[in-house]
Motif scaffolding. Structure first.
Motif, PDB file in Angstrom:
ATOM      1  N   LYS A  18       0.814  -1.202   0.000  1.00 33.01           N
ATOM      2  CA  LYS A  18       0.000   0.000   0.000  1.00 33.01           C
ATOM      3  C   LYS A  18       0.850   1.255   0.000  1.00 33.01           C
ATOM      4  N   LEU A  21      -2.380   8.023  -0.650  1.00 30.58           N
ATOM      5  CA  LEU A  21      -2.725   8.886  -1.781  1.00 30.58           C
ATOM      6  C   LEU A  21      -2.903  10.304  -1.259  1.00 30.58           C
ATOM      7  N   TYR A  31      -5.511  11.223  -8.106  1.00 30.32           N
ATOM      8  CA  TYR A  31      -4.930   9.923  -7.766  1.00 30.32           C
ATOM      9  C   TYR A  31      -4.399   9.159  -8.971  1.00 30.32           C
ATOM     10  N   LYS A  35      -1.552   6.329  -8.464  1.00 34.79           N
ATOM     11  CA  LYS A  35      -1.897   4.909  -8.560  1.00 34.79           C
ATOM     12  C   LYS A  35      -1.048   4.214  -9.621  1.00 34.79           C
ATOM     13  N   VAL A  64      -8.978   1.091  -2.944  1.00 35.19           N
ATOM     14  CA  VAL A  64      -8.857   2.412  -2.347  1.00 35.19           C
ATOM     15  C   VAL A  64      -9.604   2.335  -1.028  1.00 35.19           C
ATOM     16  N   TYR A  73      -3.978   3.319  -1.186  1.00 33.24           N
ATOM     17  CA  TYR A  73      -4.149   2.516  -2.394  1.00 33.24           C
ATOM     18  C   TYR A  73      -3.356   1.236  -2.209  1.00 33.24           C
TER      19      TYR A  73
END
Length: 160
Positions: A18, A21, A31, A35, A64, A73
């Protein structure tokens, strides 16, 4: 023909890596690049390869999730196996989900388009369903991020 439906789904667990964000709530156009860069990184550095043997489906998963006031994320796999070091988990509840489907083009663009549709066109005050605040799933169905078949699952509940 509509590309969305509300469907009851059983809960599942995403295990993955992870990143936080920056710049918005659960869905933000800011984002996209974050991402993309994060997902590329976990592929290129071999982290995703460590998770593939634990996968219980052939699909690629991302999520998310709101956690303690921050948006995270995750890139990972669906599994019930023990978590390797430095991975996190996202628990998706048994719930009704707004399921949106898309085909063709880059997976990131397809996911963004479906999330925009969910949060800006469908889940308005006029719609009978509303977002619950639980994690949102991005699922690559065909394993081809260049010519993607994707779904986005947004947890919903009947509006009062």
């Amino acid at each position: 023909m509509s590309n969305f439906r509300v469907e009851k789904k059983e809960g599942f667990r995403l295990l993955g890596f992870k990143t936080v964000l920056e710049g918005g709530n659960v869905h933000s156009p800011q984002y996209t690049n974050q991402k993309t860069e994060f997902f590329k990184g976990v592929l290129q550095n071999g982290q995703m390869a460590l998770l593939r043997p634990l996968a219980e489906t052939s699909y690629g998963y991302a999520a998310v999730a709101l956690e303690q006031g921050s948006v995270f994320y995750y890139a990972g796999v669906q599994t019930s196996q023990p978590a390797p070091d430095q991975t996190g988990e996202v628990l998706f509840p048994d719930s009704d989900y707004l399921v949106l489907t898309g085909n063709g083009g880059l997976s990131r663009l397809a996911f963004d388009k479906l999330e925009d549709q969910a949060f800006h066109e469908i889940l308005t005050n006029e719609y009978e369903w509303e977002y619950t605040g639980a994690p949102v799933a991005e699922i690559l169905l065909n394993g081809n991020p260049s010519d993607a078949q994707v779904e986005v699952w947004v947890p919903v509940k009947k509006r009062n």
